[in-house]
Structure formats: C-alpha cells, structure tokens
Design a protein around this motif. Structure first.
Motif, PDB file in Angstrom:
ATOM      1  N   UNK A 165      -7.336 -27.061  15.296  1.00 38.51           N
ATOM      2  CA  UNK A 165      -7.214 -28.478  15.590  1.00 38.51           C
ATOM      3  C   UNK A 165      -7.483 -28.793  17.043  1.00 38.51           C
ATOM      4  N   UNK A 166      -7.829 -30.043  17.278  1.00 44.76           N
ATOM      5  CA  UNK A 166      -7.924 -30.584  18.634  1.00 44.76           C
ATOM      6  C   UNK A 166      -6.876 -31.677  18.767  1.00 44.76           C
ATOM      7  N   UNK A 167      -6.179 -31.648  19.884  1.00 51.47           N
ATOM      8  CA  UNK A 167      -5.179 -32.639  20.224  1.00 51.47           C
ATOM      9  C   UNK A 167      -5.492 -33.160  21.626  1.00 51.47           C
ATOM     10  N   UNK A 168      -4.898 -34.281  21.973  1.00 52.03           N
ATOM     11  CA  UNK A 168      -5.090 -34.794  23.330  1.00 52.03           C
ATOM     12  C   UNK A 168      -3.815 -35.454  23.824  1.00 52.03           C
ATOM     13  N   UNK A 169      -3.666 -35.415  25.133  1.00 50.02           N
ATOM     14  CA  UNK A 169      -2.493 -36.016  25.752  1.00 50.02           C
ATOM     15  C   UNK A 169      -2.918 -36.806  26.976  1.00 50.02           C
ATOM     16  N   UNK A 170      -2.719 -38.099  26.919  1.00 51.91           N
ATOM     17  CA  UNK A 170      -3.012 -38.965  28.043  1.00 51.91           C
ATOM     18  C   UNK A 170      -1.787 -39.026  28.958  1.00 51.91           C
ATOM     19  N   UNK A 211      -2.754 -35.956  17.650  1.00 49.03           N
ATOM     20  CA  UNK A 211      -3.761 -35.278  16.847  1.00 49.03           C
ATOM     21  C   UNK A 211      -5.103 -35.983  16.989  1.00 49.03           C
ATOM     22  N   UNK A 212      -6.176 -35.197  17.090  1.00 55.66           N
ATOM     23  CA  UNK A 212      -7.528 -35.754  17.165  1.00 55.66           C
ATOM     24  C   UNK A 212      -8.334 -35.378  15.925  1.00 55.66           C
ATOM     25  N   UNK A 213      -8.404 -34.088  15.652  1.00 57.32           N
ATOM     26  CA  UNK A 213      -9.217 -33.627  14.523  1.00 57.32           C
ATOM     27  C   UNK A 213      -8.803 -32.208  14.149  1.00 57.32           C
ATOM     28  N   UNK A 214      -9.100 -31.830  12.903  1.00 56.60           N
ATOM     29  CA  UNK A 214      -8.827 -30.463  12.473  1.00 56.60           C
ATOM     30  C   UNK A 214      -9.902 -29.998  11.518  1.00 56.60           C
ATOM     31  N   UNK A 274     -13.034 -22.892   4.914  1.00 60.57           N
ATOM     32  CA  UNK A 274     -13.802 -23.801   4.082  1.00 60.57           C
ATOM     33  C   UNK A 274     -14.478 -24.943   4.797  1.00 60.57           C
ATOM     34  N   UNK A 275     -14.046 -25.235   6.000  1.00 56.63           N
ATOM     35  CA  UNK A 275     -14.703 -26.277   6.759  1.00 56.63           C
ATOM     36  C   UNK A 275     -14.239 -27.689   6.494  1.00 56.63           C
ATOM     37  N   UNK A 276     -13.166 -27.884   5.722  1.00 54.04           N
ATOM     38  CA  UNK A 276     -12.659 -29.234   5.504  1.00 54.04           C
ATOM     39  C   UNK A 276     -12.198 -29.835   6.818  1.00 54.04           C
ATOM     40  N   UNK A 277     -12.528 -31.108   7.017  1.00 50.67           N
ATOM     41  CA  UNK A 277     -12.217 -31.742   8.292  1.00 50.67           C
ATOM     42  C   UNK A 277     -11.357 -32.990   8.113  1.00 50.67           C
ATOM     43  N   UNK A 278     -10.574 -33.276   9.149  1.00 49.23           N
ATOM     44  CA  UNK A 278      -9.739 -34.482   9.185  1.00 49.23           C
ATOM     45  C   UNK A 278      -9.816 -35.053  10.595  1.00 49.23           C
ATOM     46  N   UNK A 279      -9.722 -36.387  10.679  1.00 48.04           N
ATOM     47  CA  UNK A 279      -9.843 -37.058  11.962  1.00 48.04           C
ATOM     48  C   UNK A 279      -8.782 -38.134  12.111  1.00 48.04           C
ATOM     49  N   UNK A 280      -8.366 -38.345  13.348  1.00 40.67           N
ATOM     50  CA  UNK A 280      -7.552 -39.507  13.650  1.00 40.67           C
ATOM     51  C   UNK A 280      -8.418 -40.751  13.501  1.00 40.67           C
ATOM     52  N   UNK A 281      -7.803 -41.844  13.091  1.00 42.03           N
ATOM     53  CA  UNK A 281      -8.571 -43.075  12.899  1.00 42.03           C
ATOM     54  C   UNK A 281      -9.285 -43.512  14.174  1.00 42.03           C
ATOM     55  N   UNK A 307     -15.799 -32.476  14.562  1.00 40.03           N
ATOM     56  CA  UNK A 307     -15.290 -31.130  14.759  1.00 40.03           C
ATOM     57  C   UNK A 307     -16.115 -30.179  13.908  1.00 40.03           C
ATOM     58  N   UNK A 308     -16.419 -29.019  14.463  1.00 41.56           N
ATOM     59  CA  UNK A 308     -17.194 -28.020  13.734  1.00 41.56           C
ATOM     60  C   UNK A 308     -16.766 -26.638  14.187  1.00 41.56           C
ATOM     61  N   UNK A 309     -17.231 -25.642  13.453  1.00 42.77           N
ATOM     62  CA  UNK A 309     -16.865 -24.267  13.823  1.00 42.77           C
ATOM     63  C   UNK A 309     -18.050 -23.366  13.638  1.00 42.77           C
ATOM     64  N   UNK A 310     -18.063 -22.284  14.389  1.00 40.90           N
ATOM     65  CA  UNK A 310     -19.053 -21.224  14.248  1.00 40.90           C
ATOM     66  C   UNK A 310     -18.264 -19.939  14.120  1.00 40.90           C
ATOM     67  N   UNK A 311     -18.073 -19.505  12.880  1.00 37.61           N
ATOM     68  CA  UNK A 311     -17.235 -18.325  12.650  1.00 37.61           C
ATOM     69  C   UNK A 311     -17.821 -17.074  13.303  1.00 37.61           C
ATOM     70  N   UNK A 312     -19.128 -16.997  13.357  1.00 40.53           N
ATOM     71  CA  UNK A 312     -19.764 -15.817  13.958  1.00 40.53           C
ATOM     72  C   UNK A 312     -19.454 -15.719  15.441  1.00 40.53           C
ATOM     73  N   UNK A 313     -19.263 -16.879  16.080  1.00 46.54           N
ATOM     74  CA  UNK A 313     -18.972 -16.897  17.513  1.00 46.54           C
ATOM     75  C   UNK A 313     -17.492 -17.114  17.786  1.00 46.54           C
ATOM     76  N   UNK A 314     -16.699 -17.201  16.719  1.00 47.42           N
ATOM     77  CA  UNK A 314     -15.256 -17.457  16.873  1.00 47.42           C
ATOM     78  C   UNK A 314     -15.005 -18.672  17.756  1.00 47.42           C
ATOM     79  N   UNK A 315     -15.737 -19.722  17.493  1.00 48.87           N
ATOM     80  CA  UNK A 315     -15.690 -20.904  18.355  1.00 48.87           C
ATOM     81  C   UNK A 315     -15.554 -22.171  17.518  1.00 48.87           C
ATOM     82  N   UNK A 316     -14.746 -23.082  18.026  1.00 44.79           N
ATOM     83  CA  UNK A 316     -14.600 -24.410  17.442  1.00 44.79           C
ATOM     84  C   UNK A 316     -15.094 -25.425  18.466  1.00 44.79           C
TER      85      UNK A 316
END
Length: 119
Positions: free
Chosen positions: A35-40, A47-50, A55-62, A70-79
């Motif tokens: 997930x990505x979160x943010x704090x002002x 919460x921002x996104x997950x 499986x790659x299912x995604x969710x977003x804050x409105x 949000x995306x991922x590259x499993x081969x690079x272990x990177x989101x």
C-alpha cells in the motif's frame, strides 16, 4: 522481516506528474498486499492506494481515483505509484507499506518520501 525503501519524491508544480517507487527486500514471500499512504503536516496518515502482490487487485482513495495508478513489478520487487495531475493538496510525505499474509494491518513501513506540489 521486510524492508521497504521509497524514492521518487520531489517538488513539482500543479498539474505535473511524479512516479514513486518502493523496493522490497527480505521475506518478500510473506507479503500479501502493498500500500501507499500519505501524511500531510498536522494531519493523520491516510490511505492512498493498495495492490495485491500476487493477483494485482487495486484499490484507491476517492481523492486520487483517476489520477494515481499503483502497479507492481514482481521481478524487480518494486511497487510504483504513478501520480498525474498533481494538486497542492497532494502535498505530503508518502509512505510505502507491506501487509503480511494473514495480518489485518500493515506491519512494515518505509521511511517516507516528500512530495510537494506548488500552485
């Protein structure tokens, strides 16, 4: 343990784009969701996104739907968090987080990366 390192923050103008990256290391096989979160300043962490690591299912804050991806590259272990049409209200420290299989919450956090959007 899972270690997370974010990068990609910076100072941009309203309407610009940024891409944040989060590299995972350690017991990655135990990760279920990222997930990505943010704090002002003066506000709680939101919460921002997950994304499901497998499986790659995604969710977003409105507030970011249609602008952030949000995306991922499993081969690079990177989101990634692609942020388009940035607004001054997107200014915050952005954190990457990992949730282990079977856990209710995010137990691993990165150090955060600052995103500042000027008007």
């Amino acid at each position: 343990q899972v270690q997370l390192v974010e990068s990609g923050g910076g100072l941009v103008q309203a309407g610009d784009s940024l891409r944040l990256s989060c590299v995972l290391s350690g017991r990655i096989f135990s990760v279920d969701t990222m997930g990505w979160f943010r704090q002002a300043p003066g506000k709680e962490r939101d919460f921002v996104a997950s994304i499901s690591w497998s499986g790659g299912s995604t969710y977003y804050a409105d507030s970011v739907k249609g602008r952030f991806t949000i995306s991922r590259d499993n081969a690079k272990n990177t989101v990634y968090l692609q942020m388009n049409s940035l607004k001054p209200e997107d200014t915050a420290v952005y954190y990457c987080a990992a949730r282990r299989v079977g856990s209710l919450g995010y137990g691993y956090w990165g150090q955060g990366t600052q995103v500042t959007v000027s008007s």
